[in-house]
Design an enzyme around this catalytic site. Sequence first.
Site, short mmCIF file in Angstrom:
data_model
loop_
_atom_site.label_atom_id
_atom_site.label_comp_id
_atom_site.label_asym_id
_atom_site.label_seq_id
_atom_site.Cartn_x
_atom_site.Cartn_y
_atom_site.Cartn_z
N LEU A 65 0.82 -1.21 0.00
CA LEU A 65 0.00 0.00 0.00
C LEU A 65 0.85 1.26 0.00
CD1 LEU A 65 -2.71 -1.05 2.62
CD2 LEU A 65 -3.02 -0.86 0.15
N ARG A 67 4.94 3.09 1.59
CA ARG A 67 6.09 3.06 2.50
C ARG A 67 6.02 4.31 3.37
NH1 ARG A 67 9.26 -1.04 0.64
NH2 ARG A 67 9.12 -1.50 -1.59
N GLY A 68 6.12 4.11 4.67
CA GLY A 68 6.07 5.22 5.61
C GLY A 68 7.43 5.58 6.13
N HIS A 70 8.89 4.64 8.73
CA HIS A 70 9.64 3.60 9.42
C HIS A 70 9.27 2.19 8.97
CE1 HIS A 70 6.11 4.79 11.87
NE2 HIS A 70 5.95 3.50 11.97
N LYS A 86 1.71 -3.41 8.99
CA LYS A 86 2.88 -2.54 8.95
C LYS A 86 4.11 -3.36 9.31
CE LYS A 86 2.33 1.78 9.78
NZ LYS A 86 2.14 3.14 10.36
N ASP A 185 4.63 14.90 12.97
CA ASP A 185 4.75 14.60 11.54
C ASP A 185 3.40 14.70 10.84
OD1 ASP A 185 6.27 14.05 9.30
OD2 ASP A 185 6.22 11.88 9.54
#
EC number: 2.7.11.1
Length: 362
Positions: A65, A67-68, A70, A86, A185
């Site tokens: 879905l 990439r964040g 972390h 995640k 953030d």
Amino acid sequence: MGYLSCKAGSAVAIAVSSAASTSGSTSSKASAPPESPIEDRPRLRRFLHRDLESATGGFDINNLLGRGSHGSVYKAVIGSRHIAVKRPSKSREISREFHNEFEILSRIRSPRFVNLLGFSADNSKEPLLVVEFMGNGSLYDVIHSDTVLNSGAISSWSKRIKIALQIAKAVHLLHSQETPIIHRDIKSANVLMDKNLNAKLGDFGLAIRCNVDDQKVKSTPPAGTMGYLDPDYVTADRLSTKTDVFSFGILLLEIISGRKAIDVRYSPSFIVDWAIPMIKRGKIGGIYDPRIGPPIDVSVRNHLGLVAAKCVRTCREKRPGMEEVVGWLTGLTKSVRSRRWDELSIGNPCMMVETVGGRPVE
């Protein structure tokens, strides 16, 4: 596995005992809007790593879905329910942020957050988090995709202001906790849209639960995303809830204008350097997304821009709190529906010197 908290007494171990204790809650003293209650220590489900790995097709790239900050997020189905899994990156610092997200989300739940549903913590495997599946991607995708615009997701100001209000409520809920949570953030990529196009705040890897005078805050380096980062937050001791207010203001300008926080195709490239001078010159209509044009109601047009301008003030002491922002945006949603202006007053003794059409930007 580890702790990350501003106060040792409030630290949460990422272990089986943490999940086992989630049903024993203590009510928060913080006030919150009745439509967005926070549940303290929500019940979490412990998954087997192999079951989550299988549900994602072995972390197949076709189920990726996004990439964040972390790790990566994968789509999965457990039983008949769609979920998001995640998976952390291997960096030690990234792993610490991943554990921090668990620490924050294992203690709170709200309709305004991308909530934690469960986890896996097999000793021989990487930890995994299971969160709500958001079927319409991120707000960043919604704002900056003409395809989504044409689908009607943000094709009216009533819808855009509703989204802004939902995000504001999420941030206010964090700040109003007995021990405040500072997200650090807030950006359009960290706001996800559910199947009904409701906005939910996610990615709590950089969040800090603590009072600003705590030693943990003073020893935690500044962090965030370029373009959304508060210019006043240059040293650890400058962190406050107003840090999030600035980031929200950038996000609100993004919703208003359809422009990215930083876009090198334009000069100036920084959204604040472009929008605020226009507001000062009384050309507030020029900051609105040309794909749908500015709000028809001149009062809505002016006041929505002024709310954003207040949030991105250089002097953080003059920025509003998120409770004020929620009140203003609530008034705007009513005004958009009624096309009249009588719910919102944004008077403030801390006045800026610039004007909009001859009136002060307060």
